[in-house]
Design a protein around this motif. Structure first.
Motif, mmCIF file in Angstrom:
data_model
loop_
_atom_site.group_PDB
_atom_site.id
_atom_site.type_symbol
_atom_site.label_atom_id
_atom_site.label_comp_id
_atom_site.label_asym_id
_atom_site.label_seq_id
_atom_site.Cartn_x
_atom_site.Cartn_y
_atom_site.Cartn_z
ATOM 1 N N TRP A 487 31.026 11.305 52.367
ATOM 2 C CA TRP A 487 30.893 12.577 53.080
ATOM 3 C C TRP A 487 32.188 12.852 53.832
ATOM 4 C CZ3 TRP A 487 26.600 14.390 51.107
ATOM 5 C CH2 TRP A 487 25.568 13.514 50.787
ATOM 6 N N PRO A 488 32.496 14.128 54.073
ATOM 7 C CA PRO A 488 33.776 14.459 54.730
ATOM 8 C C PRO A 488 33.937 13.872 56.123
ATOM 9 C CG PRO A 488 32.863 16.399 53.645
ATOM 10 C CD PRO A 488 31.811 15.342 53.583
ATOM 11 N N ASP A 489 32.855 13.493 56.807
ATOM 12 C CA ASP A 489 32.990 12.908 58.137
ATOM 13 C C ASP A 489 33.118 11.388 58.107
ATOM 14 O OD1 ASP A 489 30.444 12.636 57.190
ATOM 15 O OD2 ASP A 489 29.477 12.820 59.138
ATOM 16 N N GLN A 490 33.224 10.784 56.928
ATOM 17 C CA GLN A 490 33.419 9.348 56.786
ATOM 18 C C GLN A 490 34.795 9.087 56.185
ATOM 19 O OE1 GLN A 490 30.160 8.071 54.338
ATOM 20 N NE2 GLN A 490 28.756 7.854 56.061
ATOM 21 N N LEU A 491 35.461 8.051 56.721
ATOM 22 C CA LEU A 491 36.799 7.710 56.239
ATOM 23 C C LEU A 491 36.914 6.249 55.840
ATOM 24 C CD1 LEU A 491 38.989 9.643 58.830
ATOM 25 C CD2 LEU A 491 38.347 10.362 56.527
ATOM 26 N N GLN A 492 35.915 5.422 56.107
ATOM 27 C CA GLN A 492 35.986 4.012 55.740
ATOM 28 C C GLN A 492 34.574 3.433 55.666
ATOM 29 O OE1 GLN A 492 38.240 2.014 58.780
ATOM 30 N NE2 GLN A 492 36.579 2.045 60.251
ATOM 31 N N HIS A 493 34.488 2.288 54.998
ATOM 32 C CA HIS A 493 33.201 1.599 54.856
ATOM 33 C C HIS A 493 33.472 0.147 54.505
ATOM 34 C CE1 HIS A 493 28.959 1.009 54.022
ATOM 35 N NE2 HIS A 493 29.283 0.414 52.887
ATOM 36 N N THR A 494 32.539 -0.739 54.895
ATOM 37 C CA THR A 494 32.635 -2.165 54.595
ATOM 38 C C THR A 494 31.407 -2.585 53.800
ATOM 39 O OG1 THR A 494 33.905 -2.609 56.604
ATOM 40 C CG2 THR A 494 32.827 -4.486 55.550
ATOM 41 N N PHE A 495 31.637 -3.113 52.602
ATOM 42 C CA PHE A 495 30.561 -3.655 51.777
ATOM 43 C C PHE A 495 30.318 -5.098 52.210
ATOM 44 C CE2 PHE A 495 32.421 -0.320 49.164
ATOM 45 C CZ PHE A 495 31.291 0.359 48.711
ATOM 46 N N LEU A 496 29.072 -5.412 52.591
ATOM 47 C CA LEU A 496 28.723 -6.720 53.122
ATOM 48 C C LEU A 496 27.872 -7.503 52.133
ATOM 49 C CD1 LEU A 496 27.794 -5.594 56.748
ATOM 50 C CD2 LEU A 496 29.980 -6.516 55.958
ATOM 51 N N ASN A 497 27.645 -8.772 52.466
ATOM 52 C CA ASN A 497 26.781 -9.680 51.697
ATOM 53 C C ASN A 497 27.239 -9.808 50.250
ATOM 54 O OD1 ASN A 497 25.127 -9.930 54.010
ATOM 55 N ND2 ASN A 497 23.967 -8.105 53.423
ATOM 56 N N LEU A 498 28.546 -9.966 50.069
ATOM 57 C CA LEU A 498 29.095 -10.163 48.738
ATOM 58 C C LEU A 498 29.195 -11.651 48.416
ATOM 59 C CD1 LEU A 498 31.960 -7.504 48.823
ATOM 60 C CD2 LEU A 498 29.594 -7.219 48.077
ATOM 61 N N THR A 499 29.448 -11.952 47.162
ATOM 62 C CA THR A 499 29.553 -13.335 46.706
ATOM 63 C C THR A 499 31.001 -13.796 46.841
ATOM 64 O OG1 THR A 499 27.769 -12.928 45.130
ATOM 65 C CG2 THR A 499 29.117 -14.908 44.801
ATOM 66 N N PRO A 500 31.250 -14.939 47.488
ATOM 67 C CA PRO A 500 32.635 -15.422 47.634
ATOM 68 C C PRO A 500 33.263 -15.757 46.277
ATOM 69 C CG PRO A 500 31.152 -16.522 49.179
ATOM 70 C CD PRO A 500 30.283 -15.788 48.216
ATOM 71 N N ASN A 501 34.586 -15.612 46.259
ATOM 72 C CA ASN A 501 35.387 -15.976 45.083
ATOM 73 C C ASN A 501 34.858 -15.288 43.823
ATOM 74 O OD1 ASN A 501 37.495 -17.254 43.765
ATOM 75 N ND2 ASN A 501 36.277 -19.073 43.286
ATOM 76 N N THR A 502 34.622 -13.953 43.930
ATOM 77 C CA THR A 502 34.065 -13.182 42.821
ATOM 78 C C THR A 502 34.933 -11.950 42.580
ATOM 79 O OG1 THR A 502 31.837 -13.922 43.412
ATOM 80 C CG2 THR A 502 32.003 -12.020 41.952
ATOM 81 N N GLU A 503 35.102 -11.603 41.311
ATOM 82 C CA GLU A 503 35.887 -10.436 40.918
ATOM 83 C C GLU A 503 35.001 -9.193 40.931
ATOM 84 O OE1 GLU A 503 39.494 -8.697 39.981
ATOM 85 O OE2 GLU A 503 39.149 -10.852 40.213
ATOM 86 N N TYR A 504 35.451 -8.130 41.637
ATOM 87 C CA TYR A 504 34.729 -6.866 41.712
ATOM 88 C C TYR A 504 35.645 -5.731 41.261
ATOM 89 C CZ TYR A 504 31.054 -9.090 44.519
ATOM 90 O OH TYR A 504 30.033 -9.891 44.952
ATOM 91 N N SER A 505 34.996 -4.586 40.931
ATOM 92 C CA SER A 505 35.717 -3.362 40.588
ATOM 93 C C SER A 505 35.276 -2.263 41.546
ATOM 94 C CB SER A 505 35.426 -2.949 39.143
ATOM 95 O OG SER A 505 35.921 -3.913 38.237
ATOM 96 N N LEU A 506 36.241 -1.674 42.252
ATOM 97 C CA LEU A 506 35.983 -0.568 43.161
ATOM 98 C C LEU A 506 36.242 0.734 42.405
ATOM 99 C CD1 LEU A 506 35.293 0.240 46.103
ATOM 100 C CD2 LEU A 506 37.746 0.276 46.545
ATOM 101 N N ILE A 507 35.189 1.549 42.214
ATOM 102 C CA ILE A 507 35.250 2.737 41.355
ATOM 103 C C ILE A 507 34.939 3.975 42.184
ATOM 104 C CG2 ILE A 507 34.387 3.818 39.253
ATOM 105 C CD1 ILE A 507 33.459 1.047 38.343
#
Length: 752
Positions: A487-507
């Protein structure tokens, strides 16, 4: 399965039929004579020939009308045809009698009209239609004039034939929606007058009129006429709301005022400006009133803490309208109206020329007031002074804006309202073709750890022409997926509870279409390694500490060190067979230990331990067990040969056990530690009695040990090596003197 030959298969031919409309207008001057037929006038000489047998004759739904003012006839019809080639349409006029001239158009004329359409592959003739021109006369457009106008009405007039019917339409100049009056009968009067009421003051209108006569044809609309109503004083006060924005301590507050712009009817035409006056309300004092003229509907004011009186008035060139009054207490308030979040605008074009606005209400604000309704404002960027408003119930979080002009950009704002307070609004630019005029730009990762990925992005004005109804970010791994709508009033976000040492794709997705893909990998988790290595490390440290303590502390407590006399200086001296005895002797005079008792008799004080303190395993007694301090003992440094011997008392001397004391004050017999030396020492020890008149008696230690009750009536000479750690116990009152070697006097303990 039997297959039929292709020649036996039926052939299906699909022909597309098209409906088209044609309209042909012909004037008297456009008609020509046919040389071979003086009863016919045509538009094209080729139409003078008889209809060829190959041509087609069809029935056309054709209508024609006659305009007297233009001396012309117009015919129009619709026809279905499967021809894709362009056709040439024309009209053929014929009469029952020969005509000298093709000026055949007059109201009394009777004519037969035939339409012909000719193309490369088709030649179609319509069935002839006979008409009396008087019956198909179409009235000319009336001439409309303005008679008078006021603040909310306009008087118009026009001329028409008696018995006819007319219609009048009008609209605001910058809109496309017409308003139309019911049918107006002219009666016997040719001049018609009509008053349009309930108009907006100081507003420009466009009007036109059309009339129908006995022929049944409506005239064309008259030329548009423009008229502007008069300006009037605003008839209604603005609805004012406020919002307090607190600053740091000691600084003025910001008092935000907001009101809906008056509509044209309530504003009395136009509003040139709004007058805002405010002053501090203090008892028994006069405060200064501050006045500001503003054109916006949201105004920030700097005020101090306290009570304030606020007045808002709309005015124009005619005068001031009613005022709106507010009394506001600017003390810090715990309850506030929640703000608008996550606003977005989507377009419903081309189905409907409108914009749909959606938003959410902030739920993370404590002590938030309930929202009674929302005010939605939109205004065109080309006309910022003119704004439109819509009110939505507080339970709804969307609104629809109709009649949006194509190609125009709008600024849309949403205000949450509770009574006379409003929360923080949110605004967004949008257009009918593209919806929200914002797009996501510069998506990137700015923080990664073992279980979290932080991303940031920016918003910019849309540069392309592609309509996007929503943006989202998806963080996708092999076995998990996290999606976030942007949304236009958001400029950042933190994704939590991820798996350590894992490859992700930010799309980055725009309407579920991938725009940007960024690979990211979470950090290695050292907790399992530390958890595994820590017990092993602690075990190793524990073993090391135990091994060290087993050689020091534990050995000291469980296996206490026992001092070895063999390694002591005294032990080495006692075991030395080549030692030499000192010829110098030192005499301990027993008289020095005589004290006068109660009876006045001098007796030798023999210091001895209490019998209750004498035990085999008892350590050496401290000085607290003695009756006489050792400082009272006087040691003679020279040998006294003729020491007087008291005869009235006997001195009983005992040879105690020889003890070796360790750091725990344990005592042991000397013979236990030196068994080999015992016999040798006994041979060197003998008891010698002086024959020269001296009553000095030399007693051997082994004889003293054998006969402890023997008393010495004279001095006793002690060999140096057996004086160490000796204790002398008295059993009878006998005067004795000890002759001791100088080096071993410090080790003699004389006890009473």
């Amino acid at each position: 399965m039997e297959i039929l030959p292709s020649k036996l298969l039926p052939t299906l031919t699909v022909m597309s039929l098209c409906m088209f409309s044609d309209e042909v207008t012909v004037r008297n001057t456009d008609l020509k004579h046919c040389k071979n037929d003086n009863k016919v006038c045509v538009m094209n000489v080729r139409d003078c020939d008889p209809r060829p047998p190959s041509s087609l004759q069809k029935y056309f739904n054709m209508s024609c009308y006659y305009l007297i003012s233009q001396d012309s006839v117009t015919c129009e019809w619709t026809q279905d045809s499967n021809s894709h080639s362009e056709s040439d349409a024309s009209l053929i006029f014929s009469s029952q009698w020969a005509v000298r001239s093709c000026q055949v158009f007059n109201p009394a004329a009777f004519r037969t009209i035939t339409a012909r359409m000719k193309s490369d592959d088709l030649d179609i003739w319509s069935q002839p239609r006979s008409v009396l021109l008087y019956e198909i006369i179409k009235p000319d457009p009336p001439k409309l004039t303005v008679v008078n106008f006021t603040q909310n009405s306009v008087v118009l007039s026009w001329r028409s034939r008696s018995g006819g019917i007319c219609r009048l339409r009008y609209r605001v100049n910058n809109t496309q929606r017409w308003s139309q009056t019911p049918d107006l009968k002219s009666g016997n009067k040719q001049e018609q007058v009509y008053t349009i009421e309930d108009l907006l003051p100081f507003t420009s209108y466009i009007a036109a009129v059309t009339c129908r006569e006995k022929s049944g044809f409506w005239s064309d609309w008259s030329s548009n006429i423009n008229v502007t109503t008069l300006e009037s004083v605003p008839s209604k006060s603005p609805q004012v709301c406020y919002r307090l924005e607190y600053t740091d301590s000691g600084e003025p507050f910001l008092l935000h005022l907001m009101w809906k712009a008056l509509d044209l009817y309530d504003a009395g035409s136009r509003v040139l400006s709004y007058q805002v006056s405010y002053r501090s309300v203090i008892e028994r004092s006069t405060s200064v009133t501050i006045i500001k003229n503003v054109t916006e509907v949201v105004v920030p004011l700097e005020v101090e803490e306290g009570n304030w009186s606020v007045t808002v008035t709309a005015f124009n060139a005619v005068g001031y309208g009613p005022s709106a009054h507010l009394n506001i207490a600017t003390q810090r308030q715990k309850s506030r109206v929640p703000s608008v979040r996550n606003m977005w605008v989507s377009s419903t074009f081309p189905a409907v020329n409108g914009l749909r606005v959606e938003w959410k209400v902030a739920v993370d604000q404590p002590s938030a007031l309930p929202v009674s309704h929302f005010d939605v404002q939109w205004r065109a960027e080309t006309h910022p002074s003119t704004s439109c408003w819509s009110t939505v119930d507080g339970s709804n979080t969307s609104a629809f804006i109709p009649d949006v002009e194509p190609g125009e950009s709008y600024l849309i704002s949403v205000f949450p309202i509770y009574e006379q307070q409003f929360g923080s609004p949110q605004s967004l630019n949008a257009s009918l073709q593209q919806g929200a005029l914002m797009e996501v730009d510069q998506l990137k990762v700015f923080g990664v750890n073992k279980t979290a990925v932080s991303v940031v992005w920016a918003w910019q004005k849309k540069s392309g022409l592609i309509r996007v109804n929503g943006y989202s970010v998806m963080l996708q791994g092999d076995s998990e997926k996290h999606t976030l709508f942007l949304w236009p009033d958001q400029l950042q976000h933190t994704f939590l509870n991820l798996t350590p040492n894992t490859e992700y794709s930010l799309i980055l997705l725009a309407d579920d279409v991938s725009r940007i893909t960024i690979p990211v990998r979470t950090d290695f988790d050292e907790v399992p390694v530390v958890a595994t290595a820590t017990p092993l490390l602690l075990l190793a440290v524990t073993v090391l500490i135990v091994s060290i303590l087993s050689r020091t502390v534990y050995k000291r407590y469980f296996f206490p060190p026992i001092s070895s006399p063999r390694n002591s200086t005294t032990g080495k001296w006692l075991m030395d067979s080549n030692r030499k005895s000192s010829t110098e002797q030192h005499i301990l005079d027993i008289k020095d230990f005589q004290e006068t008792d109660i009876c006045g008799v001098k007796n030798a004080i023999v210091v001895a331990p209490r019998l209750t303190d004498l035990h085999e395993d008892t350590a050496l007694l401290s000085f607290g067990h003695f009756a006489v301090k050792l400082s009272d003992v006087k040691l003679e440094t020279q040998y006294v040969s003729n020491s007087p011997l008291p005869t009235e008392h006997q001195l009983q001397c005992y040879l105690p056990e020889v003890f070796e004391s360790d750091k725990h004050h344990q005592t042991r017999h000397a013979n236990i530690w030196f068994p080999q030396k015992e016999e040798e020492d006994r041979r060197h020890l003998d008891c010698q009695t002086s024959q020269q008149g001296s009553d000095v008696v030399k007693c051997c230690f082994h004889e003293l040990m054998a006969n402890a009750d023997d008393c010495c009536v004279s001095q006793i000479t002690c060999e140096p090596e057996y004086v160490m750690n000796a204790s002398y116990l008295r059993k009878s009152e006998t005067d004795c003197s000890l002759i001791c070697e100088t080096d071993y006097i410090p080790n003699i303990a004389v006890v009473t």
